[in-house]
Design a protein around this motif. Structure first.
Motif: not given
Ligand code: PLP
Length: 370
Positions: A311-315, A344-346
């Motif tokens: 999940r792309r937290y937080f996007y 960039k986050v996953l």
């Protein structure tokens, strides 16, 4: 590759036969809510487990956030982070506050204390930081700013269940801390939440507020809400608490495998610790740096192809949602670190039922991409 899907998280459910006796007891008692015996017992057990003085249970974390703001009579502007679940800022709107967004620190992705002061105006009354991913904020620096300007501090500690630093529970910092026991969290009661507070008087005000403002049968002292946790949820919480050591141990093992395996994968960065003594490994966030051969979103899609639901937290950032984006503080130029991190986050799968084999499956996709 035909494999069973792996989710980013999955609630831990204790064996069903352990829950039946509690249901039987509720059926016998016929006390379903309104601060019944399970509610009282869970409050006590959580104070002990977490190492906090007082706790008020709620039906969910969002109502607990709103009630925390009400309890401290927070008005005007509140400084908060754009890098969180949307409920953080929504609670401010529900309480009639104006959120003022301040950027995060690159290491922790928590509210940057050095940038708070510049956002303070005569209308500012409080700060609402988030212990993102359960990594503690720079609580001492935040408190120094708050003390200098006489601001309240309410931590959104939805991710920080059980997290400790060298002074004990991080839930003891600030004026109040708010927990979520939603199904996706480390400790869950299906739906649920709580406010942690340092003194009995505040706890009493919170207890009134979550029960319509009732003090006794005929006295209402505030325009309260219905935020009470039911007996079923509380009983489940008590049972869940018995399994928490196992839950925490397994999460730590999984995090350790990820750290070891991803250590030398180029351009994949595991978010570091921020000084906690006891982490809860509630999430496993990585940053996919721009030199990784694939974009973050391509990697996200690739993982999905292999049955891995990261999940792309937080996007997107909270400040990208329509009810926030026209605020001056929501401008990308005001939030360069958060803006970059969101791209960039996953968050990788982490939950007790995840097997070592599952974890290595996730790792192999990341390594293949590199
Ligand atoms: C889950 C969460 C909430 C909301 O909690 P609910 O119990 O779902 O209402 C608030 N803030 C953060 C940071 C969360 O992750």
């Amino acid at each position: 590759m035909k494999n069973k899907p792996i989710y980013v998280t999955q609630p831990y459910l204790p064996p069903l036969d352990e829950f039946i006796p509690h249901l039987t007891q509720i059926w016998d008692n016929k006390v379903l809510t309104n601060g019944g015996p399970y509610h009282q017992e869970l409050e006590k057990a959580l104070c002990e487990y977490l190492g906090v003085k007082h706790i008020a249970l709620f039906s969910n974390g969002t109502l607990a956030l709103i009630t925390a703001l009400q309890a401290l009579r927070v008005t005007g502007e509140v400084i908060t982070t754009p890098y969180s679940f949307v409920a953080t800022a929504h609670s401010l709107l529900w309480n009639g506050n104006r959120p003022v967004f301040v950027d995060v620190e690159p290491g922790s992705l928590n509210l940057d204390p050095a940038k708070i002061e510049a956002a303070i105006t005569p209308q500012t009354t409080a700060i609402m930081p988030v212990h993102c991913y359960g990594n503690p904020c720079d609580v001492h620096a935040i408190q120094r700013v708050a003390d200098n300007y006489n601001l309240k501090v309410i931590y959104d500690a939805a991710h920080a269940f059980g997290v400790r630093d060298d002074h004990g529970s991080v839930l003891n910092y600030g004026d109040l801390s708010v927990l979520s026991f939603h199904a996706t969290k480390v400790f869950n009661t299906f739906e649920g939440g709580a406010i942690v507070c340092p003194d009995a008087k505040t706890k009493q005000r919170i207890d009134h507020l979550k029960n319509f403002g009732f003090v006794d049968e005929t006295t209402v002292v505030a325009p309260g809400i219905n935020g009470k946790m039911s007996e079923i949820n509380a009983a489940f919480g008590l049972l869940q608490l018995k399994h928490l050591d196992h839950i925490m141990r397994r999460r730590a093992e999984i995090a350790e495998i990820y750290r070891q395996e991803l250590h030398d994968v180029p351009n994949i960065v595991c978010l570091g610790d921020t000084g906690q003594i006891v982490a809860n490994n509630s999430y496993f966030p990585i940053l996919v740096e721009s030199d990784y051969p694939m974009s973050r979103d391509a990697l996200y899609a690739q993982l999905k192809e292999y049955g891995v639901n990261a999940r792309r937290y937080f996007y997107p950032l909270i400040t990208d949602f329509p009810m926030y984006r026209s605020l001056p503080s929501a401008a990308q130029s005001n939030l360069p670190v958060a803006t970059k991190a969101a791209l960039k986050v996953l968050c990788l799968p982490i939950y007790p039922a995840l097997t070592d084999e599952d974890v290595f499956r996730v790792v192999s996709v990341l390594k293949r991409g590199a």
